[in-house]
Design a protein around this motif. Structure first.
Motif, PDB file in Angstrom:
ATOM      1  N   SER A 237       0.826  -1.197   0.000  1.00 32.97           N
ATOM      2  CA  SER A 237       0.000   0.000   0.000  1.00 32.97           C
ATOM      3  C   SER A 237       0.862   1.249   0.000  1.00 32.97           C
ATOM      4  O   SER A 237       2.090   1.181   0.055  1.00 32.97           O
ATOM      5  N   ASP A 238       0.187   2.392  -0.062  1.00 32.90           N
ATOM      6  CA  ASP A 238       0.855   3.682   0.009  1.00 32.90           C
ATOM      7  C   ASP A 238      -0.055   4.647   0.763  1.00 32.90           C
ATOM      8  O   ASP A 238      -1.204   4.336   1.071  1.00 32.90           O
ATOM      9  N   SER A 239       0.469   5.815   1.059  1.00 30.96           N
ATOM     10  CA  SER A 239      -0.270   6.780   1.873  1.00 30.96           C
ATOM     11  C   SER A 239      -1.570   7.222   1.204  1.00 30.96           C
ATOM     12  O   SER A 239      -2.589   7.380   1.878  1.00 30.96           O
ATOM     13  N   ALA A 240      -1.565   7.392  -0.112  1.00 29.71           N
ATOM     14  CA  ALA A 240      -2.772   7.846  -0.807  1.00 29.71           C
ATOM     15  C   ALA A 240      -3.901   6.825  -0.669  1.00 29.71           C
ATOM     16  O   ALA A 240      -5.046   7.193  -0.377  1.00 29.71           O
ATOM     17  N   ALA A 241      -3.598   5.560  -0.855  1.00 32.43           N
ATOM     18  CA  ALA A 241      -4.628   4.521  -0.746  1.00 32.43           C
ATOM     19  C   ALA A 241      -5.188   4.452   0.671  1.00 32.43           C
ATOM     20  O   ALA A 241      -6.398   4.309   0.861  1.00 32.43           O
ATOM     21  N   ILE A 242      -4.332   4.574   1.662  1.00 40.49           N
ATOM     22  CA  ILE A 242      -4.797   4.520   3.047  1.00 40.49           C
ATOM     23  C   ILE A 242      -5.653   5.736   3.369  1.00 40.49           C
ATOM     24  O   ILE A 242      -6.719   5.618   3.953  1.00 40.49           O
ATOM     25  N   ASN A 243      -5.199   6.913   2.964  1.00 38.57           N
ATOM     26  CA  ASN A 243      -5.961   8.136   3.224  1.00 38.57           C
ATOM     27  C   ASN A 243      -7.281   8.169   2.472  1.00 38.57           C
ATOM     28  O   ASN A 243      -8.213   8.855   2.887  1.00 38.57           O
TER      29      ASN A 243
ATOM     30  N   GLN B  76       1.990  11.667   2.262  1.00 37.75           N
ATOM     31  CA  GLN B  76       2.458  11.528   3.643  1.00 37.75           C
ATOM     32  C   GLN B  76       1.381  10.877   4.495  1.00 37.75           C
ATOM     33  O   GLN B  76       0.183  11.018   4.226  1.00 37.75           O
ATOM     34  N   ILE B  77       1.830  10.178   5.534  1.00 37.35           N
ATOM     35  CA  ILE B  77       0.914   9.544   6.478  1.00 37.35           C
ATOM     36  C   ILE B  77       1.604   9.442   7.831  1.00 37.35           C
ATOM     37  O   ILE B  77       2.838   9.383   7.917  1.00 37.35           O
ATOM     38  N   GLU B  78       0.811   9.425   8.866  1.00 34.75           N
ATOM     39  CA  GLU B  78       1.341   9.272  10.223  1.00 34.75           C
ATOM     40  C   GLU B  78       1.485   7.784  10.519  1.00 34.75           C
ATOM     41  O   GLU B  78       0.614   6.988  10.190  1.00 34.75           O
ATOM     42  N   ILE B  79       2.607   7.436  11.150  1.00 35.05           N
ATOM     43  CA  ILE B  79       2.798   6.060  11.604  1.00 35.05           C
ATOM     44  C   ILE B  79       3.074   6.079  13.098  1.00 35.05           C
ATOM     45  O   ILE B  79       3.595   7.048  13.635  1.00 35.05           O
TER      46      ILE B  79
END
Length: 121
Positions: free
Chosen positions: A25-31, A63-66
């Motif tokens: 996955s990537d940040s865009a898909a998760i968001n 970008q995404i928070e981990i």
């Protein structure tokens, strides 16, 4: 016959995306709404520490928070520029998406850890 070939190709594509219930996955898909609780594999670069075992990660899509338990990094905080490859679980918390890291597959850059290590919680 044509339908059978198309179905085979689609099934093969799905099989490469989901290996052992973990999806690349990537940040865009998760968001954009990957379901909470989904196990994902990601890689990216630490942009900054947000405190309390939380980091901002930049990947190829954004970008995404981990959330990364200090035990996974031998109690050494990660610095900006550290490249990480990890698996974790998607959480949606107060309108924001977070990946809670379960296992680090590799660390490269601004931390003194082997570049080919696997560390799990």
């Amino acid at each position: 016959m044509k339908k059978l070939i198309i179905a085979s190709v689609l099934m093969g594509a799905a099989a490469t995306v989901t290996a052992g219930d973990i999806i690349e996955s990537d940040s865009a898909a998760i968001n954009q709404g990957i379901k909470e609780g989904t196990q994902v594999r990601m890689e990216g670069e630490i942009v900054q520490s947000l405190g309390d075992e939380r980091y901002l990660l930049r990947d190829r899509k954004g970008q995404i928070e981990i959330e990364l338990d200090d035990k996974l990094t031998a109690d050494r905080p990660l610095k900006a520029g550290t490249r990480v490859n990890f698996t974790g679980e998607v959480e949606h918390d107060d309108g924001r998406s977070v990946v809670e890291v379960d296992k680090i597959h590799s660390l490269k850059g601004a931390v003194n850890t082997s570049s080919a290590s696997t560390i799990s919680n």
